[in-house]
Design a protein around this motif. Structure first.
Motif, PDB file in Angstrom:
ATOM      1  N   LYS A  12      63.381  17.487 -10.973  1.00  0.00           N
ATOM      2  CA  LYS A  12      62.582  16.253 -10.972  1.00  0.00           C
ATOM      3  C   LYS A  12      61.698  16.159 -12.209  1.00  0.00           C
ATOM      4  O   LYS A  12      61.699  15.149 -12.900  1.00  0.00           O
ATOM      5  CB  LYS A  12      61.730  16.232  -9.705  1.00  0.00           C
ATOM      6  N   LYS A  47      61.929  26.934  -1.899  1.00  0.00           N
ATOM      7  CA  LYS A  47      61.434  25.652  -1.390  1.00  0.00           C
ATOM      8  C   LYS A  47      61.118  24.683  -2.540  1.00  0.00           C
ATOM      9  O   LYS A  47      61.436  23.498  -2.462  1.00  0.00           O
ATOM     10  CB  LYS A  47      60.190  25.890  -0.539  1.00  0.00           C
ATOM     11  N   THR A  48      60.522  25.194  -3.614  1.00  0.00           N
ATOM     12  CA  THR A  48      60.191  24.363  -4.771  1.00  0.00           C
ATOM     13  C   THR A  48      61.444  23.847  -5.462  1.00  0.00           C
ATOM     14  O   THR A  48      61.513  22.683  -5.861  1.00  0.00           O
ATOM     15  CB  THR A  48      59.334  25.168  -5.768  1.00  0.00           C
ATOM     16  N   GLU A  50      64.504  23.471  -4.096  1.00  0.00           N
ATOM     17  CA  GLU A  50      65.196  22.506  -3.236  1.00  0.00           C
ATOM     18  C   GLU A  50      64.483  21.166  -3.204  1.00  0.00           C
ATOM     19  O   GLU A  50      65.109  20.113  -3.144  1.00  0.00           O
ATOM     20  CB  GLU A  50      65.344  23.073  -1.825  1.00  0.00           C
ATOM     21  N   LYS A  51      63.154  21.184  -3.275  1.00  0.00           N
ATOM     22  CA  LYS A  51      62.376  19.943  -3.259  1.00  0.00           C
ATOM     23  C   LYS A  51      62.530  19.163  -4.573  1.00  0.00           C
ATOM     24  O   LYS A  51      62.605  17.935  -4.573  1.00  0.00           O
ATOM     25  CB  LYS A  51      60.906  20.262  -3.024  1.00  0.00           C
ATOM     26  N   GLY A  52      62.595  19.871  -5.714  1.00  0.00           N
ATOM     27  CA  GLY A  52      62.670  19.228  -7.018  1.00  0.00           C
ATOM     28  C   GLY A  52      64.081  18.958  -7.499  1.00  0.00           C
ATOM     29  O   GLY A  52      64.260  18.343  -8.547  1.00  0.00           O
TER      30      GLY A  52
END
Length: 57
Positions: A12, A47-48, A50-52
């Motif tokens: 992202k 987690k970071t 997968e989120k971005g």
């Protein structure tokens, strides 16, 4: 998500060098990513990543 070593992913937010394409060097609870622009390596929690995640390069 199912990631493997050697894949190139788009994140992202871009790296400060201006590139937002990263190569995966390590997969697990933490990911080691290498910027394809300046070859800087960073460790990020799963987690970071997968989120971005925004797709493949």
């Amino acid at each position: 998500m199912d990631f493997t070593v050697g894949q190139k992913i788009k994140m992202k937010k871009p790296h400060p060098c201006g590139e937002n394409c990263w190569e995966i060097l390590r997969v697990g609870m933490d990911f080691r990513l290498k910027c394809t622009g300046c070859n800087h390596q960073v460790m990020l929690p799963r987690k970071t990543v997968e989120k971005g995640f925004r797709g493949f390069c």
